[in-house]
Write a protein that holds these residues in place. Structure first.
Motif, PDB file in Angstrom:
ATOM      1  N   PRO A 652       0.813  -1.230   0.000  1.00  0.00           N
ATOM      2  CA  PRO A 652       0.000   0.000   0.000  1.00  0.00           C
ATOM      3  C   PRO A 652       0.836   1.265   0.000  1.00  0.00           C
ATOM      4  N   GLU A 653       1.945   1.267   0.759  1.00  0.00           N
ATOM      5  CA  GLU A 653       2.767   2.472   0.823  1.00  0.00           C
ATOM      6  C   GLU A 653       3.405   2.784  -0.528  1.00  0.00           C
ATOM      7  N   GLU A 654       3.843   1.717  -1.222  1.00  0.00           N
ATOM      8  CA  GLU A 654       4.445   1.935  -2.532  1.00  0.00           C
ATOM      9  C   GLU A 654       3.405   2.455  -3.522  1.00  0.00           C
ATOM     10  N   VAL A 660       0.937   9.472  -5.523  1.00  0.00           N
ATOM     11  CA  VAL A 660       1.269  10.871  -5.203  1.00  0.00           C
ATOM     12  C   VAL A 660       2.240  11.431  -6.227  1.00  0.00           C
ATOM     13  N   LEU A 661       3.225  10.594  -6.643  1.00  0.00           N
ATOM     14  CA  LEU A 661       4.204  11.053  -7.627  1.00  0.00           C
ATOM     15  C   LEU A 661       3.530  11.363  -8.963  1.00  0.00           C
ATOM     16  N   LYS A 662       2.627  10.486  -9.397  1.00  0.00           N
ATOM     17  CA  LYS A 662       1.926  10.716 -10.663  1.00  0.00           C
ATOM     18  C   LYS A 662       1.068  11.978 -10.593  1.00  0.00           C
ATOM     19  N   GLU A 663       0.366  12.135  -9.459  1.00  0.00           N
ATOM     20  CA  GLU A 663      -0.491  13.309  -9.344  1.00  0.00           C
ATOM     21  C   GLU A 663       0.326  14.592  -9.274  1.00  0.00           C
ATOM     22  N   SER A 664       1.507  14.540  -8.605  1.00  0.00           N
ATOM     23  CA  SER A 664       2.362  15.729  -8.541  1.00  0.00           C
ATOM     24  C   SER A 664       2.899  16.091  -9.919  1.00  0.00           C
ATOM     25  N   ASP A 665       3.256  15.077 -10.703  1.00  0.00           N
ATOM     26  CA  ASP A 665       3.698  15.364 -12.080  1.00  0.00           C
ATOM     27  C   ASP A 665       2.573  16.012 -12.884  1.00  0.00           C
TER      28      ASP A 665
END
Length: 769
Positions: A652-654, A660-665
């Motif tokens: 789940p953490e990964e 989060v990384l995709k949404e930040s991009d």
């Protein structure tokens, strides 16, 4: 003496007599040549014993070499014999009957005052138009008047001109209409009647119409029948007043190995019914630079294929033609397809016979033809006049064996081919999306489904077309429909079968005495009283079911005597919702047979409630909104993933970090775009402000004085409109009062004498008045 510029009367008469004698000599020579002509010596049209006018018209139309059917049929027709001509498609049958027709009228010295002399009947409008165009080309040097009468045109205009025609080309229905309605239409002098595609005209579809036309024609006439598949039926020949012994049957390719042109390559592909549209679309995608004719069995299928393929864009120009179109549209489509280099024309059998489309590369038969003759006419639209062509036939597994045997009996060579799986493309999902988005496409799909099923149902050859083996559900799904539409004639057929089966069972079970009683009862009807009619009413037990459930005293349904007195007034009713939970009610009804009767009558109120959507809403579950994807499949708005699938994708953490990384991009990309948009807006705003400042500066320089005066006036108006306070003095009102007082003041000099005083008093009196 004659008038100046005109020949003397005697000279003109001598010229007419000389011309008549010359024409008579030419006709005598022509008759001699016709009597001695044989097909063996004929190679070109110059070798034929025909008039100069016809020969010149053929030369100007660039017709030079005779075909086989023309060599053998034209001499016999010129000699006045009845001809039944059969030849392969595209072999020049039109000239084989037009040339004898022109020569027949020419040798009889036909004029415009002799009325109608030749009648040409065609089964379709398009073929009639084509025959008329060829007639205009080769008959341009003659003085005969020719006309075309087909459906879709103005009847009154045709009726006004039909009495002045020598040659008439038309369809059977319109010709019969003019025979019945046109007052000046006289058919008593007809010398020649021609039936193009005679086997089709003599078929059941035109039987009554043709019989009515023949009744109007004289018995002594010449008859020419031409077709690619000619009839030899004695009954058909007798209807046309032809003798089987005297009429000459000419088959140009009777001894040939095949009944189709040699340059025609014929193939068939085995494809199930639900895959036909996929196969056709894949074929069009791989043959973009070709001229293609696509035959189907009904006009509804033509409309559906044209509209759907037009939306899917296969990459080739699309056209469609069928019998339900207006005549102007049909003519326009025929001309556009003839002039096109690459195009695909969806059509029915309305263009299967006689039409000459230049340079057709492929003839595709999506639906199997009704017989081998129809197949020959369809494939005859290509490989015409020694040109090359190819034909492809779609056959379902149930049609393959029997259809191939019928083609083989007609000398039709055909090979089986298979389509590569890599070239196939499924359009089923695209059709489903179209039917969902566009109700008109869905309606056309339903009509196409019903019309195809009906075309299979009415076929005469039951060995080839097996209606009971149709995969209706899969076929409806291939058209993009959510389910197979209801077919009325199938339901009626099944109902009749069940009704007949029940009658047979009843008749077998009944004894002879019962049958006699029934027959006697039918003959002597019993007397019915008002009580009989009362008990026969359908709604007589509307309240009886409720009452019987309350007072039913059967032992199995009575309460036990050992029950408590508290249950004495307890009443259980089947037709009342006394339960908070429907599942509990169903459980109680199953465990207690006393209060559950599925055969109990239903009241009209319950039937009316069942037919009302508003009343039945309380029995339906809560509505849920659906979203359809690109393939047309429904999905819920919020779909949750299973826990097992979630854990299979990783920790789940990964997953959280990756999300989060995709949404930040995504946010960074959106931020860059937003900054660019904001920057462009600021630049535009700055540019507009500078333009406005420059414009204001120019106006200030040109009219500063006017602006100042306008500002003063505006300032004064604002001050006047503003409410005056108690300590401010209204200077304007005081000035007005002062001016009013000074207006009544009279300024005079100091009076010195009596006369001055009198004058002053007179002035004061006049001022007061």
């Amino acid at each position: 003496m004659s008038r100046k510029g005109k020949k003397p009367l005697v000279k003109r008469k001598s010229e007419k007599e000389a011309r008549r004698s010359h024409d008579a000599e030419e006709l005598a020579l022509l008759e001699t040549r016709i009597s001695g002509v044989t097909p063996d010596n004929l190679k070109t049209f110059d070798d034929l014993p025909i008039s100069k006018q016809t020969a010149l018209g053929l030369k100007r139309s660039h017709f030079t070499t005779l075909t086989e059917i023309q060599k053998r049929s034209i001499p016999a027709a010129l000699q006045g014999r009845d001809v039944l001509g059969a030849a392969k498609t595209g072999s020049g049958k039109t000239l084989a009957f037009l040339i004898p027709m022109l020569e027949c009228l020419y040798r009889n010295r036909w004029t415009q005052y002799d009325g109608l002399g030749a009648l040409i009947i065609s089964p379709t409008r398009e073929l009639a138009i084509q025959i008329f165009d060829v007639l205009r080309k080769i008959g341009r040097e003659h003085s005969f008047s020719a006309g075309l009468v087909i459906g879709g045109k103005d009847v009154k205009v045709e009726q006004d001109r039909i009495s002045r025609l020598n040659i008439l080309v038309g369809t059977p229905g319109r010709i019969l209409q003019h025979m019945d309605q046109a007052a000046g239409f006289d058919t008593g002098n007809i010398k020649l009647i021609i039936l193009d595609e005679a086997d089709r005209i003599l078929d059941m579809g035109f039987r009554k119409t043709l019989d009515a036309i023949i009744e109007h024609l004289p018995k002594q006439r010449q008859t020419l029948l031409f077709s690619a598949t000619q009839t030899k039926s004695v009954a058909d020949l007798a209807r046309l007043s032809l003798s089987p012994t005297k009429s000459e049957y000419i088959s140009a390719h009777e001894s040939a190995d095949t009944s189709t042109p040699k340059n025609l390559q014929q193939y068939y592909v085995l494809t199930p019914l639900p895959e036909k549209l996929d196969t056709l679309f894949s074929f069009l995608k791989t043959h973009l630079k070709a001229k293609i004719l696509v035959f189907v069995s009904s006009s509804k299928q033509v409309r559906f294929m044209f509209e759907t393929f037009k939306t899917l864009h296969p990459g080739i120009p699309l056209m469609h033609i069928h019998g339900r179109q207006k005549q102007a549209a049909r003519i326009d489509v025929t001309e556009r397809f003839s002039e096109s280099k690459y195009a695909c024309l969806f059509c029915t059998d309305v263009v299967a016979r006689g039409l000459d489309f230049p340079a057709v590369d492929w003839v595709i038969q999506v639906d199997a033809p009704e017989d081998a003759d129809t197949y020959i006419h369809r494939v005859g639209r290509t490989a015409r006049f020694d040109a090359a062509g190819r034909a492809l036939l779609f056959l379902t597994p149930s049609e393959e064996t029997e259809m191939l045997s019928r083609l083989e009996s007609k000398k039709v060579p055909i090979e089986k081919i298979t389509i590569k799986e890599t070239k196939k493309r499924s359009i089923r999902s695209d059709l489903q999306a179209l039917c969902f988005k566009n109700p008109e496409i869905k309606y056309l799909g339903q009509k196409a489904f019903v019309s195809y099923c009906k075309s299979i149902f009415i076929q005469k050859d039951r060995e080839v077309f097996k209606f009971d083996e149709l995969p209706t559900e899969e076929f409806a799904e291939s058209l993009g429909l959510p389910g197979a539409p209801r077919i009325k004639f199938i339901s009626a057929r099944r109902a009749n079968q069940l009704k007949n089966a029940v009658k047979k069972e009843d008749s077998s079970d009944e004894s002879e005495s019962d049958q006699e009683d029934k027959s006697r009862a039918k003959q002597e009807p019993a007397v019915r009283t008002k009580y009989d009619r009362m008990f026969e009413r359908q709604n007589q037990n509307v309240l009886s079911a409720h009452y019987q459930n309350l007072i039913n005293e059967e032992p199995a349904k009575l309460q036990s005597a050992n029950d408590d007195e508290e249950d004495f007034m307890a009443v259980k009713r089947r037709d009342h919702a006394l339960y908070d939970n429907e599942d509990d009610a169903g459980l109680e009804a199953k465990t207690d047979d006393t209060y559950f009767d599925p055969n109990a009558p239903v009241s009209k109120r319950q039937l009316k409630a069942a037919l009302s959507k508003k009343s039945m809403l309380k029995y339906k579950p809560n509505s849920s909104k659906l979203v359809f994807d690109d393939e047309g499949k429904p999905h819920a708005i919020y779909e949750f993933q299973n826990e097992e699938d979630f854990h299979q994708q990783g920790a789940p953490e990964e997953q959280k970090a990756e999300f989060v990384l995709k949404e930040s991009d995504k946010m960074q990309d959106e931020d860059v775009l937003d900054k660019q948009v904001a920057k462009s807006k600021r630049q535009e705003k700055r540019r507009r402000r500078k333009e406005r400042e420059f414009a204001e500066q120019d106006e200030d320089d040109s009219g500063s004085d006017e602006q100042e005066s306008q500002d003063d006036e505006l300032r004064q108006q604002t001050q006047s409109k503003r409410a005056r306070k108690w300590f401010e003095v209204d200077t304007e009102s005081m000035a007005k009062q002062k001016r009013a007082k000074t207006q009544n003041v009279v300024e005079v000099a100091q009076p010195k004498t009596l006369e001055d005083l009198e004058a002053l008093s007179m002035r004061l009196l006049s001022a007061n008045h």
